[in-house]
Design a protein around this motif. Structure first.
Motif, mmCIF file in Angstrom:
data_model
loop_
_atom_site.group_PDB
_atom_site.id
_atom_site.type_symbol
_atom_site.label_atom_id
_atom_site.label_comp_id
_atom_site.label_asym_id
_atom_site.label_seq_id
_atom_site.Cartn_x
_atom_site.Cartn_y
_atom_site.Cartn_z
ATOM 1 N N ASN A 167 0.832 -1.198 0.000
ATOM 2 C CA ASN A 167 0.000 0.000 0.000
ATOM 3 C C ASN A 167 0.870 1.253 0.000
ATOM 4 O O ASN A 167 0.596 2.205 -0.739
ATOM 5 N N PHE A 175 2.388 1.534 -3.540
ATOM 6 C CA PHE A 175 1.424 2.021 -4.523
ATOM 7 C C PHE A 175 1.073 3.487 -4.286
ATOM 8 O O PHE A 175 0.894 4.254 -5.235
ATOM 9 N N THR A 222 -5.240 -7.308 -2.327
ATOM 10 C CA THR A 222 -5.412 -8.339 -3.350
ATOM 11 C C THR A 222 -4.065 -8.913 -3.767
ATOM 12 O O THR A 222 -3.913 -10.132 -3.888
ATOM 13 N N PHE A 223 -3.089 -8.053 -3.978
ATOM 14 C CA PHE A 223 -1.741 -8.506 -4.342
ATOM 15 C C PHE A 223 -1.172 -9.417 -3.266
ATOM 16 O O PHE A 223 -0.625 -10.477 -3.559
ATOM 17 N N GLN A 282 -7.063 -1.479 -1.696
ATOM 18 C CA GLN A 282 -7.642 -2.731 -2.186
ATOM 19 C C GLN A 282 -6.646 -3.483 -3.066
ATOM 20 O O GLN A 282 -6.537 -4.703 -2.983
ATOM 21 N N TYR A 283 -5.931 -2.760 -3.930
ATOM 22 C CA TYR A 283 -4.895 -3.394 -4.759
ATOM 23 C C TYR A 283 -3.865 -4.106 -3.883
ATOM 24 O O TYR A 283 -3.471 -5.226 -4.149
ATOM 25 N N SER A 284 -3.418 -3.430 -2.833
ATOM 26 C CA SER A 284 -2.374 -4.007 -1.988
ATOM 27 C C SER A 284 -2.858 -5.263 -1.286
ATOM 28 O O SER A 284 -2.134 -6.256 -1.201
ATOM 29 N N LEU A 294 -8.518 2.705 -3.600
ATOM 30 C CA LEU A 294 -8.127 1.803 -4.680
ATOM 31 C C LEU A 294 -6.769 1.170 -4.408
ATOM 32 O O LEU A 294 -6.604 -0.052 -4.533
ATOM 33 N N THR A 295 -5.796 1.963 -3.981
ATOM 34 C CA THR A 295 -4.468 1.409 -3.700
ATOM 35 C C THR A 295 -4.508 0.461 -2.512
ATOM 36 O O THR A 295 -3.803 -0.546 -2.489
#
Length: 102
Positions: A40, A43, A76-77, A72-74, A69-70
């Motif tokens: 996070n 990103f 998920t990654f 959630q991306y982190s 968004l970042t």
């Protein structure tokens, strides 16, 4: 034989016999959370210079949206395997717990 980042790890295999399954699950969750937090931050730094580009313009809501968004991306990654940080953190946590159990 457990593997960490593609290599067999005999020390981890021995340590896992001394650590309860509940503690193993907690260590795995903690390691994944740590990697998500790290990603996070990464990103967030990657997008910190972006202002009004894209379809959302340059509004206060854009920053909040990008932050969510970042995050959630982190997450998920990290849950998908991340970049390997969580594996090393997990290994370290298990070895520390096994050392205390000895």
């Amino acid at each position: 034989m457990p593997q960490i980042n593609g290599r067999p790890d005999y020390d981890l295999a021995k340590a896992l016999t001394k650590v309860s399954p509940q503690a193993q699950a907690k260590a795995k969750s903690t390691a994944t959370d740590f990697e998500a937090m790290f990603l996070n931050q990464m990103f967030s730094q990657m997008t910190s210079g972006l202002k009004g580009e894209g379809p959302y313009g340059d509004t206060p809501g854009t920053g909040v949206w990008r932050s969510m968004l970042t995050e959630q991306y982190s997450k998920t990654f990290a849950k998908a395997g991340g970049v390997g940080i969580s594996n090393e953190v997990y290994r370290t946590l298990i070895l520390q717990q096994a050392g205390r159990a000895s």
